[in-house]
Design a protein around this motif. Structure first.
Motif, mmCIF file in Angstrom:
data_model
loop_
_atom_site.group_PDB
_atom_site.id
_atom_site.type_symbol
_atom_site.label_atom_id
_atom_site.label_comp_id
_atom_site.label_asym_id
_atom_site.label_seq_id
_atom_site.Cartn_x
_atom_site.Cartn_y
_atom_site.Cartn_z
ATOM 1 N N VAL A 46 0.835 -1.207 0.000
ATOM 2 C CA VAL A 46 0.000 0.000 0.000
ATOM 3 C C VAL A 46 0.870 1.256 0.000
ATOM 4 C CG1 VAL A 46 -1.602 1.370 1.393
ATOM 5 C CG2 VAL A 46 -1.992 -1.074 1.092
ATOM 6 N N TYR A 50 1.324 3.818 -3.130
ATOM 7 C CA TYR A 50 0.860 5.197 -2.960
ATOM 8 C C TYR A 50 1.971 6.183 -3.304
ATOM 9 C CZ TYR A 50 -0.415 9.583 -0.789
ATOM 10 O OH TYR A 50 -0.658 10.924 -0.562
ATOM 11 N N ASP A 53 2.282 6.273 -7.002
ATOM 12 C CA ASP A 53 1.084 6.947 -7.509
ATOM 13 C C ASP A 53 1.254 8.465 -7.394
ATOM 14 O OD1 ASP A 53 -1.404 7.887 -8.121
ATOM 15 O OD2 ASP A 53 -2.477 6.739 -6.590
ATOM 16 N N ASN A 66 -2.455 2.724 -8.698
ATOM 17 C CA ASN A 66 -3.606 2.590 -7.796
ATOM 18 C C ASN A 66 -4.098 1.147 -7.744
ATOM 19 O OD1 ASN A 66 -5.922 3.860 -6.218
ATOM 20 N ND2 ASN A 66 -7.030 2.841 -7.881
ATOM 21 N N GLU A 69 -2.031 -0.436 -5.203
ATOM 22 C CA GLU A 69 -2.433 0.093 -3.894
ATOM 23 C C GLU A 69 -3.719 -0.590 -3.424
ATOM 24 O OE1 GLU A 69 -3.542 4.417 -1.851
ATOM 25 O OE2 GLU A 69 -2.692 4.317 -3.878
ATOM 26 N N GLY A 203 -2.965 7.249 1.728
ATOM 27 C CA GLY A 203 -1.651 6.636 1.900
ATOM 28 C C GLY A 203 -0.955 7.130 3.149
#
Length: 575
Positions: A46, A50, A53, A66, A69, A203
């Protein structure tokens, strides 16, 4: 500046999560170690997804990262729930449970990846004017459906942990409480992000929640197994072991004692105040002194409590510079072992003695027997031949008496003492004797004594000696009385008494006018039952024998006197 902070947080979380995942996977044996490791991997996914991203500039790149994520999100939800229920109970992963977790997660990931074709997860997406929010999205029905599912699943996990906390024993409640608290800290950012209670990027919320929760989650769930289980069990072993344990400082002040050790003390000890010798005064001071300045343990047997023997082990406690800072003392009771050793020594003494008797005395009698038979064979005069034959016969009778004595003596060592009525035994012994006109008085006050079955032989020998060696005897008497907490059974006659020159050797083997075994055997019989016999009469005024019986080996002592004349049938007796 936020980019650098995100990278630092990602690196720190990666270091913590990966270390915890590897440590738990390799060291723990609990079923919930697997979902815990998966939870750590999902958290790292995650945060790194993030970060990538956030650094992407176009919407396509942002949606690509994403997807990873979101994969981390569904992994966190499933692994947290599985961790919570397995930690709280003994539930195994079966097909229904696997389907409950895998099917929704798989369907959601398919929907996220294929969203451009149906827009059920995100209705619209565009690059956000807020750099740190990555992109703005209008959420579709599938997103809200999975959000509701995730909230239910995660709250169910928290509830199962709370229930486990409520049922936990006092010894484990703190650790279970830490697990509950850390789980709530991990779940809270997810719920806050889903419910849009803050404008902070998801995030960042996850990074803060994960960093604050992971270490606590590890401490609560695994620290007991990996770090505390052995000390915890050692403490229980110390508490329930049958041996006593004291831990002292360098001044012999008690710092710890287990219940067994406390039961041996004269009063309960106050830790960090009382010295060992204050509450256990019989503890040998020499052992405590030995440990000063040495690292060698001491192992000895000592009578720590009256009548109870212990194997004492002392181990010095040394600091980093090998200086004495304390001592550990263990006490293992060996009373039965000491008694067995004493009995073995006594049995060896018996065997040695019997060996001496059978070897020396029987050999002498065989020599006499052989010599007289040879002499009888050389004689022609019938009177002379008969004289040697009679001497041979007497030698054979002597051998028979020696062997009978050996049998009685050996059998005595195989038996345990039994309670016997003294008055009854005296009467039984007297019926095997021709008392003639001698008057027998018995004043034993109904007492019973714990003695070998050959007690009757002792009583018989005393009366037999009066008849045989006492000269003119008109009265013999047995009297029982208590003196200084012990029973004294006193036998007296009014005969000639015992010559003063014989008193010192009276109970030695071979002393006397016949076999010299009667009083010797009597003493051995009584010693087998922890009794003693002495003679303190005055020559010319009669014999006086005193049998002393220790406390606990007699009972039913009452005041009263009776003069007995009885015709009780004799039991098995050997003169």
């Amino acid at each position: 500046m936020l980019e650098i902070s995100m990278i630092i947080m990602a690196l720190v979380l990666t270091a913590i999560a990966s270390s915890l995942a590897v440590g738990v996977w390799t060291k723990s044996r609990r079923d919930y170690r697997k979902p815990f490791a998966l939870l750590m991997i999902s958290e790292m996914m995650v945060l790194w997804a993030y970060a990538m991203d956030m650094f992407s500039v176009d919407i396509g790149s942002k949606l690509f990262w994403n997807n990873f994520e979101f994969l981390g999100y569904v992994g966190c939800v499933a692994s947290f729930f599985l961790f919570a229920v397995q930690y709280s109970s003994d539930i195994k992963v079966n097909r229904p449970l696997a389907a409950l977790l895998i099917v929704p997660a798989a369907l959601m990931m398919i929907a996220v990846v294929t969203n451009p074709y149906h827009n059920l997860v995100y209705l619209t997406t565009e690059v956000s004017s807020d750099y740190y929010r990555s992109f703005d999205a209008t959420y579709g029905p599938l997103f809200y459906a999975y959000m509701a599912y995730s909230i239910v699943i995660m709250l169910s996990g928290v509830v199962s942990l709370v229930v486990r906390f409520a049922r936990a024993s006092n010894a484990h409640r703190i650790r279970v409480g830490i697990t509950c608290l850390s789980s709530i800290m991990a779940v809270a950012p997810v719920l806050i992000n889903y419910t849009a209670m803050t404008s902070m990027p998801g995030g960042l919320l996850y990074a803060i929640g994960f960093l604050s929760a992971d270490l606590l989650l590890f401490v609560g769930a695994f620290s007991f197994e990996l770090f505390s289980m052995v000390p915890f069990e050692l403490e229980r072993v110390m508490r329930f072991t049958s041996g006593g344990v004291f831990i002292l400082d360098d001044e012999d002040i008690i710092m710890y004692q287990n219940p067994t050790a406390e039961s041996l003390t004269v009063r309960p000890a106050t830790p960090y105040q009382d010295r060992l010798t204050d509450v256990l005064p019989s503890f040998p001071l020499g052992i405590l002194a030995v440990a000063k300045g040495t690292s060698i343990g001491v192992n000895e047997f000592h009578e720590i409590v009256p009548g109870r023997f212990f194997d004492v082990t002392l181990l010095p406690i040394l600091d980093y510079a090998s200086r004495l800072i304390g001592k550990t003392i263990t006490l293992r009771e060996v009373t039965d072992q000491c008694r067995a050793e004493a009995e073995a020594i006594s049995a060896k003494h018996t065997l040695d003695l019997m060996n001496s008797i059978t070897h020396h005395d029987v050999f002498n009698q065989l020599t006499i027997l052989e010599g007289n038979l040879i002499m009888a064979g050389k004689k022609t005069d019938p009177a002379s031949m008969q004289k040697h034959i009679d001497a041979s016969y007497q030698a054979a009778l002597n051998i028979q008496k020696q062997m009978q004595f050996a049998r009685d003596y050996q059998e005595m060592t195989k038996r345990t003492p039994v309670w016997q009525d003294v008055e009854y035994k005296i009467l039984e012994a007297s019926t095997a004797l021709d008392l003639k006109n001698i008057r027998l008085s018995v004043d034993t006050k109904g007492v019973e004594i714990l003695a070998d079955l050959l007690l009757e032989k002792v009583l018989y020998n005393l009366m037999h000696n009066s008849i045989t060696h006492g000269g003119k005897v008109d009265n013999v008497r047995f009297v029982a009385m208590e003196v200084d907490g012990k029973l004294e059974l006193i036998y007296t006659d009014d005969g000639a008494g015992i010559d003063a020159k014989m008193k010192s050797a009276l109970f030695m083997k071979g002393v006397g006018q016949n076999s010299g075994l009667g009083l010797f055997l009597s003493r051995e019989i009584l010693e087998h039952s922890h009794m003693t016999i002495t003679e303190n009469g005055e020559p010319g005024r009669g014999a006086r024998f005193v049998i002393r019986v220790p406390k606990g080996s007699y009972r039913n002592f009452t005041v009263g006197q009776s003069t007995i004349s009885s015709s009780v049938q004799p039991s098995m007796l050997t003169s």
